[in-house]
Write a protein that holds these residues in place. Structure first.
Motif, PDB file in Angstrom:
ATOM      1  N   GLU A 175       0.814  -1.210   0.000  1.00 18.97           N
ATOM      2  CA  GLU A 175       0.000   0.000   0.000  1.00 18.97           C
ATOM      3  C   GLU A 175       0.848   1.260   0.000  1.00 18.97           C
ATOM      4  O   GLU A 175       1.787   1.387   0.778  1.00 18.97           O
ATOM      5  N   ASN A 176       0.504   2.166  -0.913  1.00 19.01           N
ATOM      6  CA  ASN A 176       0.985   3.536  -0.800  1.00 19.01           C
ATOM      7  C   ASN A 176      -0.178   4.268  -0.141  1.00 19.01           C
ATOM      8  O   ASN A 176      -0.055   4.710   0.989  1.00 19.01           O
ATOM      9  N   GLY A 177      -1.309   4.313  -0.819  1.00 15.56           N
ATOM     10  CA  GLY A 177      -2.511   4.768  -0.141  1.00 15.56           C
ATOM     11  C   GLY A 177      -3.206   5.931  -0.810  1.00 15.56           C
ATOM     12  O   GLY A 177      -2.842   6.337  -1.919  1.00 15.56           O
ATOM     13  N   PHE A 178      -4.212   6.450  -0.136  1.00 11.74           N
ATOM     14  CA  PHE A 178      -4.966   7.570  -0.678  1.00 11.74           C
ATOM     15  C   PHE A 178      -4.146   8.842  -0.580  1.00 11.74           C
ATOM     16  O   PHE A 178      -3.556   9.137   0.457  1.00 11.74           O
ATOM     17  N   ARG A 179      -4.139   9.573  -1.664  1.00  9.01           N
ATOM     18  CA  ARG A 179      -3.280  10.744  -1.784  1.00  9.01           C
ATOM     19  C   ARG A 179      -4.015  12.022  -1.407  1.00  9.01           C
ATOM     20  O   ARG A 179      -5.181  12.210  -1.772  1.00  9.01           O
ATOM     21  N   ASN A 180      -3.316  12.875  -0.689  1.00 12.67           N
ATOM     22  CA  ASN A 180      -3.867  14.160  -0.258  1.00 12.67           C
ATOM     23  C   ASN A 180      -2.912  15.270  -0.637  1.00 12.67           C
ATOM     24  O   ASN A 180      -1.717  15.049  -0.800  1.00 12.67           O
ATOM     25  N   LEU A 181      -3.467  16.467  -0.735  1.00 14.02           N
ATOM     26  CA  LEU A 181      -2.672  17.612  -1.189  1.00 14.02           C
ATOM     27  C   LEU A 181      -2.048  18.380  -0.032  1.00 14.02           C
ATOM     28  O   LEU A 181      -2.699  18.600   0.990  1.00 14.02           O
ATOM     29  N   SER A 182      -0.805  18.773  -0.191  1.00  7.06           N
ATOM     30  CA  SER A 182      -0.209  19.719   0.765  1.00  7.06           C
ATOM     31  C   SER A 182       0.332  20.890  -0.034  1.00  7.06           C
ATOM     32  O   SER A 182       0.743  20.722  -1.182  1.00  7.06           O
ATOM     33  N   ASN A 183       0.299  22.093   0.558  1.00  5.55           N
ATOM     34  CA  ASN A 183       0.847  23.254  -0.165  1.00  5.55           C
ATOM     35  C   ASN A 183       1.275  24.351   0.793  1.00  5.55           C
ATOM     36  O   ASN A 183       1.016  24.277   2.000  1.00  5.55           O
ATOM     37  N   SER A 184       1.925  25.362   0.242  1.00  5.07           N
ATOM     38  CA  SER A 184       2.435  26.437   1.098  1.00  5.07           C
ATOM     39  C   SER A 184       1.767  27.782   0.803  1.00  5.07           C
ATOM     40  O   SER A 184       2.215  28.799   1.299  1.00  5.07           O
ATOM     41  N   VAL A 185       0.713  27.772  -0.026  1.00  3.28           N
ATOM     42  CA  VAL A 185       0.124  29.073  -0.358  1.00  3.28           C
ATOM     43  C   VAL A 185      -1.256  29.377   0.231  1.00  3.28           C
ATOM     44  O   VAL A 185      -1.490  30.464   0.736  1.00  3.28           O
ATOM     45  N   ARG A 186      -2.174  28.436   0.188  1.00  2.00           N
ATOM     46  CA  ARG A 186      -3.524  28.708   0.715  1.00  2.00           C
ATOM     47  C   ARG A 186      -4.298  27.413   0.959  1.00  2.00           C
ATOM     48  O   ARG A 186      -3.993  26.379   0.361  1.00  2.00           O
ATOM     49  N   PRO A 187      -5.326  27.516   1.793  1.00  2.00           N
ATOM     50  CA  PRO A 187      -6.173  26.338   1.977  1.00  2.00           C
ATOM     51  C   PRO A 187      -6.929  26.044   0.678  1.00  2.00           C
ATOM     52  O   PRO A 187      -7.308  26.984  -0.026  1.00  2.00           O
ATOM     53  N   VAL A 188      -7.103  24.791   0.357  1.00  2.00           N
ATOM     54  CA  VAL A 188      -7.851  24.412  -0.844  1.00  2.00           C
ATOM     55  C   VAL A 188      -9.208  23.866  -0.413  1.00  2.00           C
ATOM     56  O   VAL A 188      -9.289  22.819   0.232  1.00  2.00           O
ATOM     57  N   ASN A 189     -10.251  24.603  -0.737  1.00  2.00           N
ATOM     58  CA  ASN A 189     -11.607  24.172  -0.388  1.00  2.00           C
ATOM     59  C   ASN A 189     -12.442  23.787  -1.597  1.00  2.00           C
ATOM     60  O   ASN A 189     -13.449  23.109  -1.469  1.00  2.00           O
ATOM     61  N   LYS A 190     -12.032  24.275  -2.755  1.00  2.00           N
ATOM     62  CA  LYS A 190     -12.773  23.992  -3.988  1.00  2.00           C
ATOM     63  C   LYS A 190     -11.781  23.930  -5.140  1.00  2.00           C
ATOM     64  O   LYS A 190     -10.641  24.388  -4.995  1.00  2.00           O
ATOM     65  N   TRP A 191     -12.220  23.380  -6.289  1.00  2.00           N
ATOM     66  CA  TRP A 191     -11.223  23.180  -7.340  1.00  2.00           C
ATOM     67  C   TRP A 191     -10.644  24.488  -7.841  1.00  2.00           C
ATOM     68  O   TRP A 191      -9.492  24.541  -8.267  1.00  2.00           O
ATOM     69  N   GLU A 192     -11.395  25.586  -7.746  1.00  2.00           N
ATOM     70  CA  GLU A 192     -10.881  26.885  -8.192  1.00  2.00           C
ATOM     71  C   GLU A 192      -9.625  27.300  -7.401  1.00  2.00           C
ATOM     72  O   GLU A 192      -8.815  28.091  -7.888  1.00  2.00           O
ATOM     73  N   ASP A 193      -9.487  26.775  -6.195  1.00  2.00           N
ATOM     74  CA  ASP A 193      -8.320  27.126  -5.382  1.00  2.00           C
ATOM     75  C   ASP A 193      -7.011  26.552  -5.936  1.00  2.00           C
ATOM     76  O   ASP A 193      -5.925  26.921  -5.497  1.00  2.00           O
ATOM     77  N   PHE A 194      -7.115  25.623  -6.884  1.00  2.00           N
ATOM     78  CA  PHE A 194      -5.913  25.063  -7.508  1.00  2.00           C
ATOM     79  C   PHE A 194      -5.290  26.024  -8.521  1.00  2.00           C
ATOM     80  O   PHE A 194      -4.147  25.856  -8.928  1.00  2.00           O
ATOM     81  N   GLU A 195      -6.089  27.018  -8.938  1.00  2.00           N
ATOM     82  CA  GLU A 195      -5.679  27.925 -10.012  1.00  2.00           C
ATOM     83  C   GLU A 195      -4.246  28.456  -9.831  1.00  2.00           C
ATOM     84  O   GLU A 195      -3.936  29.109  -8.831  1.00  2.00           O
ATOM     85  N   GLY A 196      -3.410  28.139 -10.783  1.00  2.00           N
ATOM     86  CA  GLY A 196      -2.040  28.669 -10.785  1.00  2.00           C
ATOM     87  C   GLY A 196      -1.094  28.048  -9.766  1.00  2.00           C
ATOM     88  O   GLY A 196       0.091  28.385  -9.722  1.00  2.00           O
ATOM     89  N   MET A 197      -1.604  27.142  -8.946  1.00  2.14           N
ATOM     90  CA  MET A 197      -0.757  26.541  -7.913  1.00  2.14           C
ATOM     91  C   MET A 197       0.262  25.604  -8.580  1.00  2.14           C
ATOM     92  O   MET A 197      -0.108  24.780  -9.421  1.00  2.14           O
ATOM     93  N   LYS A 198       1.507  25.737  -8.190  1.00  2.00           N
ATOM     94  CA  LYS A 198       2.547  24.894  -8.783  1.00  2.00           C
ATOM     95  C   LYS A 198       2.615  23.571  -8.012  1.00  2.00           C
ATOM     96  O   LYS A 198       3.208  23.494  -6.935  1.00  2.00           O
ATOM     97  N   VAL A 199       1.986  22.566  -8.580  1.00  6.21           N
ATOM     98  CA  VAL A 199       1.872  21.269  -7.903  1.00  6.21           C
ATOM     99  C   VAL A 199       2.829  20.256  -8.518  1.00  6.21           C
ATOM    100  O   VAL A 199       2.779  20.011  -9.721  1.00  6.21           O
ATOM    101  N   ARG A 200       3.681  19.679  -7.692  1.00  6.06           N
ATOM    102  CA  ARG A 200       4.513  18.585  -8.196  1.00  6.06           C
ATOM    103  C   ARG A 200       3.631  17.362  -8.401  1.00  6.06           C
ATOM    104  O   ARG A 200       2.843  16.999  -7.526  1.00  6.06           O
TER     105      ARG A 200
END
Ligand code: TF8
Length: 334
Positions: free
Chosen positions: A146-171
């Protein structure tokens, strides 16, 4: 005197004709590499697997684990298996889609709803079919850890909706399905090997990454991130892969021991993850990160928005592969 001589000869004869214990087993050192650290539950799995191998081989089969990408990243190590220069690796399936495109099926967003259904699919017929495909490219899959269910971590803002991903540099992993999933949500998705993620987060080359809680914990990403969102957007398995070139030179007894003990290790590893998931989350919170969960409505919106990814990648993965996993899931969910 004669009697004694007779007795000792008889004894010597008995010892030499009785099959020496574990004769089918040779002294083996099996290198197993991992990108994660030794305190990840894979470590517990490897220990359990070793104990099982000790019993079955009389201590002749030894696993030698390498952590933190010491023998190269997932992809590099897997290629070393294919060319027969390394025995084993515990790797995510995702970076291996260039070797076997059908593995991309596990990268489809929101494919599995919970671990139980993932286990059924992976440990059943569908998982066996993927294992056959891996054998054809020189890799013996000893099981789905198992690796498992994946969750997001970031250093810019809380993500509550998909619009919050806008422009976020995600590896993202080196995998087009993950790339498209995050681009489709408006993120600036950047493929990168796992070994580079910590320093890229630290230097702010990237804002975000996504991995299970236990990885955010044991790979110390929480030290360089501020927000964590429970997105559960994908369940990616680990594969316990063995070099087919090397495996084929082993005796059937050795091969059977490896298969059986990998399953023992798998079950221990999955159990530890279930437990550590909660503890890792607590640790992340205690380190001061802001943690939120996507609302059900928002998760549904993201899931619906992500369905284009299924269509886009169906042909590359193999239509029959995608259809067969969906059929199996439908049967499980009935
Ligand atoms: C990733 C994967 C990795 C694992 C690890 C290297 O994000 O999830 O964490 O494959 O074993 O690259």
């Amino acid at each position: 005197m004669k009697k004694l001589l007779f007795a000792t000869t008889a004894l010597a004869f008995a010892v030499s004709t009785a099959a020496p214990a574990f004769a089918e087993f040779k002294e083996r050192t099996i290198r197993v590499s991992n990108g994660i650290n030794a305190d990840h539950p894979v470590g517990n799995g490897i220990k359990a697997m070793q104990q099982c191998l000790d019993e079955k081989s009389g201590g002749k089969m030894k696993l030698q684990a390498f952590w933190g990408g010491a023998l190269g990243g997932d992809l590099q190590a897997t290629q070393a298996l294919r060319s027969g220069v390394q025995e084993a690796v515990v790797t995510s399936s995702s970076p291996l889609v260039g070797i076997e495109p059908a593995l991309g099926v596990f990268d489809l967003p929101f494919l599995f709803a919970n671990a139980q259904e993932a286990y059924k699919v992976l440990d059943g017929k569908f998982g066996d079919m993927m294992t056959e495909k891996l054998a054809a490219v020189g890799l013996v899959n000893l099981g789905y850890w198992e690796n498992g269910f994946r969750n997001l971590s970031n250093s810019v803002r809380p993500v509550n909706k998909w619009e919050d991903f806008e422009g976020m540099k995600v590896r993202v992993m080196q995998n087009n399905i993950f790339l498209d999933t995050f681009q489709n949500l408006g993120a600036n998705a950047t493929p990168m090997a796992f070994g580079e993620v910590f320093s890229a987060l630290e230097t702010k080359t990237i804002d975000a990454q996504e991995n299970p809680y236990v990885t955010i914990d044991t790979s110390k990403f929480f030290e360089v991130q501020k927000y964590v969102t429970e997105t559960n957007h994908a369940y990616t398995p680990f594969l316990f892969l063995f070099s087919k070139a090397i495996f084929d030179t082993y005796a059937p007894e050795e091969q059977a021991a490896l298969r059986e003990c990998a399953t023992v290790g798998r079950d221990v590893e999955r159990g530890v993850i279930a437990d550590l998931n909660k503890k890792s989350l607590e640790k992340i919170k205690a380190a001061g990160l802001e943690v939120n969960k996507l609302s059900e409505d928002e998760q549904k919106r993201i899931r619906e928005k992500s369905m284009v990814v299924y269509e886009k990648h169906k042909a590359t993965i193999g239509a029959e592969v995608v259809d067969s996993v969906l059929a199996e899931l439908a049967a499980i969910r009935k």
